[in-house]
Write an enzyme that holds these catalytic residues in place. Structure first.
Site, PDB file in Angstrom:
ATOM      1  N   SER A  92      39.468  36.549  36.483  1.00 22.75           N
ATOM      2  CA  SER A  92      39.430  36.202  37.897  1.00 22.75           C
ATOM      3  C   SER A  92      40.073  37.276  38.751  1.00 22.75           C
ATOM      4  CB  SER A  92      40.118  34.838  38.097  1.00 22.75           C
ATOM      5  OG  SER A  92      41.087  34.910  39.091  1.00 22.75           O
ATOM      6  N   LYS A  93      39.326  37.661  39.751  1.00 24.33           N
ATOM      7  CA  LYS A  93      39.804  38.706  40.655  1.00 24.33           C
ATOM      8  C   LYS A  93      41.100  38.249  41.315  1.00 24.33           C
ATOM      9  CE  LYS A  93      39.755  42.263  43.398  1.00 24.33           C
ATOM     10  NZ  LYS A  93      40.334  43.482  42.885  1.00 24.33           N
TER      11      LYS A  93
END
Ligand code: GLU
Length: 485
Positions: free
Chosen positions: A253-254
């Site tokens: 996840s960014k």
């Protein structure tokens, strides 16, 4: 058979998540494998999340990896507009129609009322599902309240009892009791649709045959199918794909600091290598082949071979693959990629293409270049022990003898234009000195680079550094051995 049409429907968040790019790739491959169309649709109905310049990132990414869409906001098509915020009026019309058909109702509840129910559910540790009193309001009365200006939303109406099922291409049969499906908001009070509604209207309107998306939508899909049924529309083929994971338990996840596509490119990974690598995250080809051009992927791809187990993003594997791509290039192509990095890292006047030549066999990502070539500008302050190499059978004494002999020979060489002359010269020394090649080449390389690992060997680096600098560094090595050994 109907023409296969898929769509990539990213929300403009400002970066391209690796999982999203993989979805785009799978959609592209599914469409192109069947000679179909691949569309781009921008899902920007969540105006609060809008980020300036975010759509450009989407266009640029698709362009960089070569996923050319056939229809989209920037190139048009027969089913536009392809940006949801430009389709607003249409959603309202469909929402009203769905209300008439009994698949939705107008809801006048305030957020506080919804919140009260949510808190109550929480206090009983129950999963929250809004039980909306408004669904019992007769339609005529609801319409009057709307006409009088009362704010409202449109909520899906789900009939009690029974179950809804569908067959997902990856996960198989999914069946959900209707009673657990929530009556989500389809149209907000500002007239904007939610994903829960817009995805259906758009996919239908754009004649999408195959919907590929993350498996977080798996449990809501029965709800969407109820809407398709209310309208009497054909339900598309669903291909829900598992998440790309950082490890067994965490999603990539960014937001948690994991790399986006742009981050990987900045770190020196090639767009094509990234695309190739992510194809294998969840898709297993029938053969052992791992390196694919996009065209080869199109040919080999099959929905049947998408796995439902989560794929773990392995940066080492990507790095390996990136190295394979770099090595498969012509020197010209590789050098063109290296140039910006070399210009930054090397200020000395050297033949940078010769530097690229020694880098190519040993470079896995372009970002490694700066560190690999740092010795060219400045000889690091190295320790004398580096002259000792067990396998090369060097000692301080041997190193000193070799450096002195190399210095003498190189000093006499005036034609520095080719590597061959240096090669021939340095390789006559071992025989003259009664030594092995490594006993001469190792000390020379150590003296001119001060590093244990370098791209290229003594001969190539001598050639790159040029006469004056090479001799200066060898002198320094001699001095070091004479004073410190
Ligand atoms: N806009 C949605 C997302 O970015 C798209 C999901 C879909 O492909 O339907 O998650």
């Amino acid at each position: 058979m109907k023409k296969v049409r898929t769509r990539f429907a990213p929300s403009p968040t400002g970066y391209m998540h690796i999982g999203n790019l993989r979805t785009a790739l799978f959609e592209y491959l599914i469409a192109k494998h069947e000679g179909g169309d691949f569309l781009l649709r921008i899902e920007d109905t969540d105006q609060g999340r809008k980020v300036e310049g975010a759509t450009d990132i989407i266009y640029n990414t698709l362009k960089m990896v070569g996923l050319q869409h056939d229809e989209g906001p920037d190139i048009g098509g027969d089913y536009g507009p392809y940006i949801q915020s430009e389709r607003i009026g249409m959603y309202k019309e469909y929402a009203d129609r769905l209300v008439e058909l009994g698949g939705a109702h107008y809801c006048f509840c305030s957020e506080e009322e919804v919140e009260t129910q949510r808190k109550e559910a929480e206090s009983f540790n129950k999963a929250f599902k809004y039980d909306d009193p408004c669904k019992h309001i007769p339609l005529e009365e609801a319409k009057k309240r709307i006409a009088a200006g009362e704010p409202y939303v449109v909520r899906q109406t789900i009939r009690h009892g029974g179950a809804t099922h569908f067959d997902d291409e990856v996960y198989g049969r999914i069946e959900v009791d209707n009673d657990v499906l929530d009556e989500s908001i389809l149209l907000k009070s500002d007239g904007f649709p939610t994903y829960n509604f817009a995805n259906i209207i758009d996919d239908h309107q754009m004649k999408i045959t195959h919907v590929v998306r993350g498996n977080e939508y798996l449990s809501s899909t029965p709800k969407y199918n109820l809407i398709y049924e209310s309208f009497g529309w054909e339900i598309p083929t669903y291909i829900h794909v598992p998440h790309v994971m950082k490890d067994e338990h965490h999603k990539l996840s960014k937001r948690n600091g994991d790399a986006s596509f742009q981050d990987l490119v900045t770190k020196g990974y090639l767009p094509q290598a990234i695309l190739n690598y992510i194809a294998l995250l969840g898709w297993s080809p029938e053969t052992e082949q791992e390196i694919y051009t996009l065209e080869e992927m199109v040919k080999a791809f099959s929905i049947k071979r998408i796995s439902k187990s989560p794929a773990i993003f392995d940066i080492d594997k990507l790095t390996w693959m990136n190295g394979m791509y770099l090595r498969a290039m012509s020197l010209e192509e590789f050098h063109a990629l290296c140039e910006p990095y070399l210009c930054q890292a090397i200020h000395r006047d050297v033949d940078r293409k010769a530097v690229s030549r020694i880098l190519q066999p040993r470079t896995d990502t372009l970002a490694q270049i700066a560190e690999s070539v740092d010795f060219i500008d400045t000889l690091p302050d190295y320790s004398i022990e580096m002259f000792i190499h067990k396998k090369m059978k060097t000692t301080y004494e041997i190193s000193l003898t070799s450096l002195k002999a190399a210095r003498k020979a190189l000093e006499e060489l005036n034609d520095w234009s080719t590597e061959e002359r240096i090669h021939d010269l340095l390789l006559t020394l071992p025989a003259q000195l009664g030594m092995k090649n490594g006993q001469v080449l190792w000390p020379v390389r150590t003296a001119i680079t001060g590093k244990q690992f370098t791209p290229g060997g003594a001969i190539e680096i001598t050639h790159i550094l040029g006469k004056e600098e090479t001799l200066r560094r060898i002198d320094k090595g001699i001095e070091k051995l004479e004073t410190e050994a």
